[in-house]
Design a protein around this motif. Structure first.
Motif, PDB file in Angstrom:
ATOM      1  N   ARG A 200       0.383  -1.078  -0.212  1.00 33.50           N
ATOM      2  CA  ARG A 200      -0.289   0.153  -0.220  1.00 33.50           C
ATOM      3  C   ARG A 200       0.905   1.420   0.274  1.00 33.50           C
ATOM      4  NH1 ARG A 200      -0.979   1.215   6.274  1.00 33.50           N
ATOM      5  NH2 ARG A 200       0.885  -0.458   6.612  1.00 33.50           N
ATOM      6  N   ARG A 201       1.685   0.929  -0.573  1.00 32.49           N
ATOM      7  CA  ARG A 201       2.585   2.325  -1.415  1.00 32.49           C
ATOM      8  C   ARG A 201       2.502   4.022  -0.851  1.00 32.49           C
ATOM      9  NH1 ARG A 201       7.011   1.249  -4.350  1.00 32.49           N
ATOM     10  NH2 ARG A 201       6.996   3.671  -5.338  1.00 32.49           N
ATOM     11  N   GLU A 202       0.864   4.136  -1.999  1.00 32.15           N
ATOM     12  CA  GLU A 202       0.840   5.517  -1.844  1.00 32.15           C
ATOM     13  C   GLU A 202       0.317   5.371  -0.671  1.00 32.15           C
ATOM     14  OE1 GLU A 202      -1.184   2.108  -2.895  1.00 32.15           O
ATOM     15  OE2 GLU A 202      -2.749   2.481  -1.347  1.00 32.15           O
ATOM     16  N   GLN A 203      -0.080   4.810   0.301  1.00 37.54           N
ATOM     17  CA  GLN A 203      -0.174   5.041   1.973  1.00 37.54           C
ATOM     18  C   GLN A 203       0.859   6.292   2.400  1.00 37.54           C
ATOM     19  OE1 GLN A 203      -2.368   2.372   4.598  1.00 37.54           O
ATOM     20  NE2 GLN A 203      -3.479   2.468   2.994  1.00 37.54           N
ATOM     21  N   TYR A 204       1.645   5.229   1.800  1.00 38.51           N
ATOM     22  CA  TYR A 204       3.688   6.113   2.679  1.00 38.51           C
ATOM     23  C   TYR A 204       3.534   7.143   2.427  1.00 38.51           C
ATOM     24  CZ  TYR A 204       8.433   6.181   3.904  1.00 38.51           C
ATOM     25  OH  TYR A 204       9.291   6.144   4.700  1.00 38.51           O
ATOM     26  N   ILE A 205       3.648   7.559   0.554  1.00 46.08           N
ATOM     27  CA  ILE A 205       3.528   8.617   0.170  1.00 46.08           C
ATOM     28  C   ILE A 205       2.850   9.953   1.121  1.00 46.08           C
ATOM     29  CG2 ILE A 205       3.304  10.004  -2.012  1.00 46.08           C
ATOM     30  CD1 ILE A 205       4.741   7.515  -3.073  1.00 46.08           C
ATOM     31  N   ALA A 206       1.990   9.318   1.796  1.00 41.86           N
ATOM     32  CA  ALA A 206       0.620  10.646   2.557  1.00 41.86           C
ATOM     33  C   ALA A 206       1.385  10.330   3.448  1.00 41.86           C
ATOM     34  CB  ALA A 206      -0.906   9.283   2.559  1.00 41.86           C
ATOM     35  N   LEU A 207       1.951   9.779   4.176  1.00 43.34           N
ATOM     36  CA  LEU A 207       2.701  10.156   5.211  1.00 43.34           C
ATOM     37  C   LEU A 207       3.842  10.859   5.447  1.00 43.34           C
ATOM     38  CD1 LEU A 207       3.028   8.535   8.379  1.00 43.34           C
ATOM     39  CD2 LEU A 207       4.724   6.739   7.261  1.00 43.34           C
ATOM     40  N   LEU A 208       4.702  10.728   4.237  1.00 42.10           N
ATOM     41  CA  LEU A 208       5.186  11.230   4.175  1.00 42.10           C
ATOM     42  C   LEU A 208       5.059  12.755   4.028  1.00 42.10           C
ATOM     43  CD1 LEU A 208       7.824   9.576   1.415  1.00 42.10           C
ATOM     44  CD2 LEU A 208       8.509  10.758   3.322  1.00 42.10           C
ATOM     45  N   VAL A 209       3.813  12.619   2.605  1.00 38.61           N
ATOM     46  CA  VAL A 209       3.572  14.173   2.695  1.00 38.61           C
ATOM     47  C   VAL A 209       2.426  15.218   3.838  1.00 38.61           C
ATOM     48  CG1 VAL A 209       2.305  15.419   0.918  1.00 38.61           C
ATOM     49  CG2 VAL A 209       3.588  13.574   0.248  1.00 38.61           C
ATOM     50  N   GLU A 210       1.606  13.953   4.396  1.00 32.65           N
ATOM     51  CA  GLU A 210       0.887  14.720   5.899  1.00 32.65           C
ATOM     52  C   GLU A 210       1.540  14.515   7.032  1.00 32.65           C
ATOM     53  OE1 GLU A 210      -2.843  12.345   4.815  1.00 32.65           O
ATOM     54  OE2 GLU A 210      -2.272  13.044   2.403  1.00 32.65           O
ATOM     55  N   GLU A 211       2.243  13.838   7.408  1.00 32.03           N
ATOM     56  CA  GLU A 211       2.810  13.743   8.633  1.00 32.03           C
ATOM     57  C   GLU A 211       3.867  14.228   8.267  1.00 32.03           C
ATOM     58  OE1 GLU A 211       1.480  10.632  11.292  1.00 32.03           O
ATOM     59  OE2 GLU A 211       0.422   9.980   9.628  1.00 32.03           O
ATOM     60  N   MET A 212       5.042  13.152   8.132  1.00 36.70           N
ATOM     61  CA  MET A 212       6.487  13.619   8.222  1.00 36.70           C
ATOM     62  C   MET A 212       6.771  15.256   8.257  1.00 36.70           C
ATOM     63  SD  MET A 212       8.497  10.131   7.305  1.00 36.70           S
ATOM     64  CE  MET A 212       7.456   8.234   7.281  1.00 36.70           C
ATOM     65  N   LEU A 213       6.575  15.906   6.634  1.00 34.99           N
ATOM     66  CA  LEU A 213       7.329  16.825   6.051  1.00 34.99           C
ATOM     67  C   LEU A 213       6.837  17.747   7.071  1.00 34.99           C
ATOM     68  CD1 LEU A 213       7.255  16.418   2.479  1.00 34.99           C
ATOM     69  CD2 LEU A 213       8.805  17.100   3.923  1.00 34.99           C
ATOM     70  N   PRO A 214       5.861  17.717   7.711  1.00 35.40           N
ATOM     71  CA  PRO A 214       5.103  19.080   7.948  1.00 35.40           C
ATOM     72  C   PRO A 214       5.785  18.833   9.237  1.00 35.40           C
ATOM     73  CG  PRO A 214       3.053  18.037   7.162  1.00 35.40           C
ATOM     74  CD  PRO A 214       3.829  17.151   7.163  1.00 35.40           C
ATOM     75  N   THR A 215       5.939  17.981   9.988  1.00 36.21           N
ATOM     76  CA  THR A 215       6.542  17.811  11.293  1.00 36.21           C
ATOM     77  C   THR A 215       7.686  18.221  11.110  1.00 36.21           C
ATOM     78  OG1 THR A 215       5.531  15.370  12.424  1.00 36.21           O
ATOM     79  CG2 THR A 215       6.920  16.153  13.346  1.00 36.21           C
TER      80      THR A 215
END
Ligand code: NIG
Ligand code: FE
Length: 416
Positions: A200-215
């Motif tokens: 479910r790689r799109e969820q990893y992209i979402a994690l990168l974009v929505e959680e990791m980058l903002p933090t």
């Protein structure tokens, strides 16, 4: 490394060559890469950690008074500290086992496909504490400094979860505070898709974009964001999403592009106008032209070509001829390029990429500094710049690329 009191001015005298790299206040291109602005029998005067004067030894001697610390270079060569614009210096363990397997014929791709490679370092790095990462990082910091490197760009990328990527970036911050070495942090959460997200790689992209980058942006843990854009790693579409989000958070952009295949990385870097496109072993003429149009700096990493046993070095001459502001770096990492040595990189550049020693020096100092947005402070010996200065134990700068397998750095001064 020396740590003379900042309030004590420093005079370096008696150098056979002071390789200043003085020149236009921008990255050097074309024939400018060969212009090192050398002062024969020169010296440097430093006050409050900044360069006050660069000139003939006689001129520097006039500035000496009873407070000045005087260092006689004894006919050696003086250079700005190397700026290593692409490293992965925070990781746990090594990959000596995989190295041995590769020595027997296994390939990097095969090892990665069965869960080794980057993933084996990720497993170890996730299991390590922040303090353990700082401890091993300090050992590598000493290696860089010993070789005359005073600034490194430092990527995360062996955590691949919010918690572990933040841990690595905090380790880089601590290393910057606690070692003499200067670090410029880059977030590389897009180094690989971790196994728990493979289906479910799109969820990893979402994690990168929505959680990791903002933090990471909120906590100011990185100045740049990088993506490993490659077949079976991140596609150009995914890289576009991640890097566009990073830009919205105010991060500068870098990219691992066209390393193992021609995968559209250079073209995407040009489209996004990234600061750098790194590796480029497979980039074609059209890719080079696109980088030129967009003013992207190539960061070439011959250490990884060498250490992977490949002979496909990037087309440095074509890039220089096209007017690109070429940078050279080590790519220090536990898999594809386990070397912190910039002089090894100079040797490889001259021998395998047909860059002259002068071009390679420019690519590891002033051009590298510009690629990290530090061209106004680092990378040359000019009035007002930070006094990161190295005395190398040779009498001609070309010897740095010519004698290989040894380090030449004799004294390393951070801020004087
Ligand atoms: O720059 N290309 C991707 N990343 C690294 C290799 C990292 C590793 O093997 O651990 C590189 O070559
Ligand atoms: Fe890399």
């Amino acid at each position: 490394m020396s740590s003379e009191n900042e309030s004590n001015p420093l005079a370096i005298i008696g150098a056979s060559q002071v390789v200043t790299l003085a020149g236009p206040a921008r990255p050097r291109v074309g024939s400018e890469l060969r212009e090192l602005s050398i002062i024969e029998r020169g010296g440097v005067f430093v006050r409050d950690g900044l360069i006050e004067r660069v000139g003939a030894t006689a001129e520097i001697e006039k500035l000496i008074d009873s407070n000045t610390t005087v260092v006689d270079a004894g006919g050696r060569v003086v250079l700005p500290g190397f700026v290593d614009a692409h490293t992965h210096p925070v990781f746990a363990g090594t990959r000596v086992d995989e190295f041995e397997e590769r020595s027997k014929g296994a390939t990097y791709a095969e090892i990665a496909a069965r869960g080794g490679g980057i993933q084996s370092t990720v497993n170890r790095t996730r299991a390590a504490s922040l303090d353990q990462l700082v401890e091993t990082g300090k050992r590598y910091a000493q290696w860089f400094l010993r070789g005359g490197t005073t600034t490194v760009e430092a990527k995360s990328g062996y955590g691949l979860s919010l918690e572990d990527e933040v841990k690595i970036l905090r380790a880089i911050k601590k290393l910057n505070e606690e070692t003499g070495l200067r670090y410029v942090p880059t977030f590389l959460g897009a180094h690989s898709v971790p196994p728990e997200y493979r289906a479910r790689r799109e969820q990893y992209i979402a994690l990168l974009v929505e959680e990791m980058l903002p933090t990471i942006a909120r906590e100011k843990l990185a100045e740049y964001c990088d993506v490993f854009c490659e077949q079976n790693v991140f596609t150009t579409d995914e890289a576009w999403k991640i890097l566009s989000a990073a830009r919205c958070h105010g991060l500068g952009l870098r990219m691992h592009a066209d390393q193992l295949s021609l995968s559209g990385g250079a073209q995407l870097a040009a489209e996004l106008g990234t600061a750098t496109a790194d590796h480029l072993e497979h980039t074609d003429e059209a890719g080079i032209a696109a980088l030129k149009r967009a003013n992207v700096q190539p960061v070439l990493l011959p250490g990884s070509v060498y250490a992977l046993g490949s002979s496909r070095y990037p087309a440095a001459r074509e890039m220089i001829d096209a007017g690109l502001a070429v940078v050279l770096a080590t790519d220090f990492n536990p898999g594809s390029s386990p070397t912190p040595s910039m002089t090894m990189i100079l040797s490889l550049a001259a021998t395998h990429m047909k860059m002259t020693p002068a071009e390679a020096i420019t690519a590891t100092t002033i051009n590298a500094a510009y690629s990290l947005n530090r061209g106004d402070q680092l990378g040359s010996l000019e009035f007002g710049k930070i006094a990161d200065i190295v005395i190398h134990d040779c009498d001609d700068y070309r010897a740095l690329a010519y004698f290989f397998g040894i380090e030449h750095a004799w004294r390393v001064f951070m801020r004087g």
